[in-house]
Design an enzyme around this catalytic site. Structure first.
Site, PDB file in Angstrom:
ATOM      1  N   CYS A  77      20.545  17.140  29.630  1.00  0.00           N
ATOM      2  CA  CYS A  77      20.201  18.146  30.212  1.00  0.00           C
ATOM      3  C   CYS A  77      18.925  17.673  31.354  1.00  0.00           C
ATOM      4  CB  CYS A  77      19.225  19.091  29.404  1.00  0.00           C
ATOM      5  SG  CYS A  77      18.594  20.168  30.563  1.00  0.00           S
ATOM      6  N   CYS A 188      24.224  18.990  36.320  1.00  0.00           N
ATOM      7  CA  CYS A 188      23.591  20.341  35.501  1.00  0.00           C
ATOM      8  C   CYS A 188      24.807  19.636  34.154  1.00  0.00           C
ATOM      9  CB  CYS A 188      23.912  21.920  35.594  1.00  0.00           C
ATOM     10  SG  CYS A 188      24.291  22.204  34.120  1.00  0.00           S
TER      11      CYS A 188
HETATM   12  N1  DGL Z   1      22.548  21.921  31.210  1.00  0.00           N
HETATM   13  C1  DGL Z   1      21.293  21.963  32.051  1.00  0.00           C
HETATM   14  C2  DGL Z   1      20.959  21.197  32.363  1.00  0.00           C
HETATM   15  O1  DGL Z   1      21.898  19.482  32.716  1.00  0.00           O
HETATM   16  C3  DGL Z   1      20.509  22.866  31.870  1.00  0.00           C
HETATM   17  C4  DGL Z   1      21.129  24.667  31.938  1.00  0.00           C
HETATM   18  C5  DGL Z   1      20.291  25.710  31.746  1.00  0.00           C
HETATM   19  O2  DGL Z   1      19.783  25.745  30.932  1.00  0.00           O
HETATM   20  O3  DGL Z   1      19.682  25.935  33.448  1.00  0.00           O
HETATM   21  O4  DGL Z   1      20.210  21.105  34.053  1.00  0.00           O
END
Ligand code: DGL
Length: 273
Positions: A77, A188
């Site tokens: 993440c 993301c």
């Molecule tokens: N998948 C996440 C990232 O790579 C975050 C998404 C979220 O929960 O806002 O930033």
């Protein structure tokens, strides 16, 4: 060859199902390692949360991985990496801890116009870590930003190819293309699941950099160099467990829809939720 009981799992986590894209990349790079994936779905979206909150969740989930005798943690993440990877490393200096960041440097190397477009969450784009990265790695290129919190929710809802997904992807891509970007960075881990939709907008050859493969390569390299005795022997087939702080059956459905992996998911034990 290590005794099989010494092969400790790799813990991987994200706010939700986005990190499944990274899980797939890690499985590709490390076919035999036991993997434990935690989706912190009860606290999604991370992109709108404070640094303190994300640090608290990072430490809780890291504690869970330690309870499972993990030897490495992959923060799948970008938002959690920006907010909390330093905190995880400070609390667990004995673990291999890798994270994920928007690929500004390779994008700058590819760009001809000198303009790079980055899709990410508000949290990532507003973080001091991202500001430092953009400063350090852009090599003079201009970095244009597009927060896409709506893309996160589309992926969570499994809306990858409907009208809402098309409208959201088209408007974000158009903004970055109009600003002159000739390379796009998916900052993301949810966003690779919208890649087919993005490809329809920008065409098959437009450079788009995905987040997961670099993390997977780095994780494999660090395990082999720093903890070789614990690497699973070829053919060990360590398996993969899915856990969530949210709805377990929903995570199982998401793994099926997004990865075509048929795996049962369980609720994260209450202490770490
Ligand atoms: N998948 C996440 C990232 O790579 C975050 C998404 C979220 O929960 O806002 O930033």
């Amino acid at each position: 060859m290590p005794p099989l009981s010494d092969v400790r799992p790799i813990g991987i986590y994200d706010s939700g199902a986005g990190g499944l894209s990274t899980l797939r990349d890690i499985r590709h790079a490390l076919p035999d390692e036991p993997l434990v994936y935690v989706a912190d779905s009860a606290h999604l979206p991370y992109g709108e949360k404070s640094q303190e909150f994300l640090e608290r969740r990072a430490l809780a989930i890291a504690d869970y991985f330690v309870s499972r005798h993990a030897r490495a943690i992959a923060v799948a993440c970008n938002t959690a990496t920006a907010a909390a990877i330093g905190t995880i490393r400070a609390h667990h200096p004995d673990l291999v801890v890798v994270g994920i960041e928007p690929a500004i440097k390779p994008a700058a190397q590819l760009s001809r116009t000198g303009v790079i477009g980055v899709f990410a969450t508000h949290g990532t784009l507003a973080s001091p870590r991202f500001a430092a990265l953009a400063q350090r790695a852009a090599s003079g290129a201009r970095v244009v930003l597009r927060p896409c919190p709506d893309w996160v929710l589309l992926v969570e809802n499994g809306q990858l190819d409907d009208d809402a997904a098309r409208a959201a992807v088209d408007s974000a891509a158009t903004a970055l293309l109009d600003a002159g970007a000739d390379v796009l960075v998916l900052g993301c881990t949810h966003f690779p699941f919208l890649l087919p939709m993005l490809r329809q907008r920008v065409g098959p050859d437009f450079p788009i950099i995905e987040p997961g493969p670099a993390l997977a390569r780095q994780l494999a390299y660090r395990l082999r160099t720093e903890a070789p005795a614990l690497v699973a022997p070829a053919g060990y087939a360590g398996g993969c467990e899915l856990l969530t702080s949210g709805d377990a059956s929903r995570l199982g459905e998401q793994a099926m829809q997004l990865l075509q992996w048929d795996l049962p998911a369980e609720r994260l034990p209450a202490t770490w939720r």
